[in-house]
Design a protein around this motif. Structure first.
Motif, short mmCIF file in Angstrom:
data_model
loop_
_atom_site.label_atom_id
_atom_site.label_comp_id
_atom_site.label_asym_id
_atom_site.label_seq_id
_atom_site.Cartn_x
_atom_site.Cartn_y
_atom_site.Cartn_z
N GLY A 1 27.23 43.14 22.67
CA GLY A 1 26.77 41.88 22.11
C GLY A 1 25.75 41.18 22.98
O GLY A 1 24.77 40.60 22.50
N ARG A 2 25.95 41.26 24.27
CA ARG A 2 25.07 40.56 25.21
C ARG A 2 23.76 41.30 25.47
O ARG A 2 22.71 40.69 25.58
N PHE A 3 23.84 42.62 25.61
CA PHE A 3 22.67 43.39 26.04
C PHE A 3 22.05 44.24 24.93
O PHE A 3 21.02 44.88 25.15
N LYS A 4 22.68 44.29 23.76
CA LYS A 4 22.13 44.98 22.58
C LYS A 4 21.84 46.45 22.83
O LYS A 4 20.84 46.99 22.36
N LEU A 5 22.72 47.12 23.56
CA LEU A 5 22.61 48.56 23.81
C LEU A 5 23.81 49.25 23.18
O LEU A 5 24.90 48.67 23.12
N PRO A 6 23.64 50.50 22.73
CA PRO A 6 24.79 51.23 22.20
C PRO A 6 25.84 51.43 23.29
O PRO A 6 25.50 51.68 24.44
N VAL A 7 27.10 51.30 22.91
CA VAL A 7 28.21 51.49 23.83
C VAL A 7 29.07 52.65 23.31
O VAL A 7 29.48 52.65 22.15
N TYR A 8 29.30 53.62 24.17
CA TYR A 8 30.16 54.76 23.86
C TYR A 8 31.46 54.61 24.64
O TYR A 8 31.46 54.13 25.77
N TRP A 9 32.55 55.04 24.02
CA TRP A 9 33.86 54.98 24.66
C TRP A 9 34.27 56.38 25.09
O TRP A 9 34.11 57.33 24.34
N VAL A 10 34.84 56.50 26.28
CA VAL A 10 35.31 57.79 26.78
C VAL A 10 36.74 57.62 27.30
O VAL A 10 37.03 56.65 28.02
N ASP A 11 37.60 58.53 26.94
CA ASP A 11 38.98 58.55 27.43
C ASP A 11 38.94 58.71 28.95
O ASP A 11 38.39 59.69 29.46
N GLU A 12 39.51 57.77 29.66
CA GLU A 12 39.43 57.81 31.13
C GLU A 12 40.76 58.11 31.80
O GLU A 12 40.94 57.86 32.98
N ARG A 13 41.69 58.69 31.06
CA ARG A 13 43.05 58.88 31.61
C ARG A 13 43.08 59.55 32.97
O ARG A 13 43.89 59.22 33.80
N MET A 14 42.22 60.49 33.23
CA MET A 14 42.29 61.23 34.50
C MET A 14 41.21 60.82 35.50
O MET A 14 41.10 61.39 36.57
N SER A 15 40.40 59.82 35.19
CA SER A 15 39.26 59.49 36.05
C SER A 15 39.66 59.01 37.43
O SER A 15 39.05 59.39 38.42
N SER A 16 40.70 58.19 37.53
CA SER A 16 41.10 57.68 38.85
C SER A 16 41.68 58.79 39.72
O SER A 16 41.40 58.86 40.92
N LEU A 17 42.48 59.69 39.12
CA LEU A 17 43.01 60.83 39.88
C LEU A 17 41.88 61.72 40.36
O LEU A 17 41.87 62.19 41.50
N TYR A 18 40.91 61.97 39.47
CA TYR A 18 39.74 62.78 39.83
C TYR A 18 38.97 62.11 40.97
O TYR A 18 38.57 62.77 41.93
N ALA A 19 38.76 60.80 40.86
CA ALA A 19 38.02 60.05 41.89
C ALA A 19 38.76 60.12 43.22
O ALA A 19 38.14 60.36 44.27
N GLU A 20 40.08 59.94 43.21
CA GLU A 20 40.85 60.02 44.44
C GLU A 20 40.75 61.39 45.08
O GLU A 20 40.62 61.51 46.30
N SER A 21 40.79 62.45 44.26
CA SER A 21 40.70 63.80 44.83
C SER A 21 39.31 64.07 45.40
O SER A 21 39.18 64.69 46.46
N LEU A 22 38.27 63.58 44.73
CA LEU A 22 36.90 63.74 45.26
C LEU A 22 36.76 63.03 46.61
O LEU A 22 36.17 63.57 47.55
N LEU A 23 37.28 61.82 46.68
CA LEU A 23 37.17 61.05 47.92
C LEU A 23 38.01 61.67 49.03
O LEU A 23 37.59 61.67 50.19
N ALA A 24 39.16 62.21 48.70
CA ALA A 24 39.98 62.88 49.70
C ALA A 24 39.25 64.11 50.25
O ALA A 24 39.25 64.36 51.46
N GLU A 25 38.60 64.85 49.35
CA GLU A 25 37.79 66.02 49.77
C GLU A 25 36.70 65.60 50.74
O GLU A 25 36.37 66.32 51.67
N ALA A 26 36.12 64.42 50.49
CA ALA A 26 35.05 63.91 51.34
C ALA A 26 35.59 63.17 52.57
O ALA A 26 34.82 62.57 53.32
N GLN A 27 36.92 63.23 52.75
CA GLN A 27 37.57 62.59 53.89
C GLN A 27 37.38 61.07 53.90
O GLN A 27 37.20 60.46 54.95
N VAL A 28 37.40 60.46 52.71
CA VAL A 28 37.28 59.01 52.59
C VAL A 28 38.66 58.48 52.22
O VAL A 28 39.18 58.79 51.15
N PHE A 29 39.24 57.69 53.12
CA PHE A 29 40.61 57.20 52.92
C PHE A 29 40.70 55.70 53.18
O PHE A 29 39.75 55.09 53.67
#
Length: 152
Positions: free
Chosen positions: A89-117
């Motif tokens: 409504g504010r920016f008049k751009l198309p918005v797509y929705w994506v199921d994010e159920r595993m995104s935080s787990l994926y992000a945590e594993s990527l950061l752990a691989e990169a040794q970011v804790f």
């Protein structure tokens, strides 16, 4: 599933305190974390998002939708939808929705691989989750598209 369109895309991992942001392009097929938006008010957060949109000039936006593991919706699903509708409504751009159920787990594993804790991980977790959401959008497409009318 809708195929991800080409052009710069910004993705958002919505949270009430922090909103992770990533960018990428379906033609290249890679997503990159760019920032975490915080602010004392929704207005301050949307002002920051407006500046990001000016800088990156995206063709579309992607918002992650959190669900329970069984696929049912909950309060954060509703708040994420509201956030996406406000973006459209504010920016008049198309918005797509994506199921994010595993995104935080994926992000945590990527950061752990990169040794970011610890504190360092917390600072970037939301934007890496947004990167995971956008990567999923590029690889699998979107589950829904919102263009100013209800999805259902």
């Amino acid at each position: 599933m809708l195929k991800a369109p080409n052009g710069t895309t910004l993705a958002f991992d919505f949270g009430e305190a922090r909103i992770g942001v990533a960018e990428g392009d379906a033609e290249v097929g890679t997503a990159h974390p760019i920032t975490t938006v915080t602010g004392n008010s929704n207005e301050a957060k949307f002002e920051t998002i407006g500046k990001l949109l000016q800088e990156w000039q995206p063709k579309q936006l992607v918002v992650g939708l959190p669900f329970h593991t069984d696929g049912t919706e909950h309060e954060m699903t509703r708040l994420s939808r509201k956030f996406g509708q406000r973006l459209q409504g504010r920016f008049k751009l198309p918005v797509y929705w994506v199921d994010e159920r595993m995104s935080s787990l994926y992000a945590e594993s990527l950061l752990a691989e990169a040794q970011v804790f610890g504190k360092k991980q917390k600072q970037v977790l939301d934007q890496v989750a947004a990167q995971a959401i956008l990567q999923s959008f590029f690889e699998s497409g979107a589950t829904e598209f919102f263009n100013g009318r209800p999805e259902h």
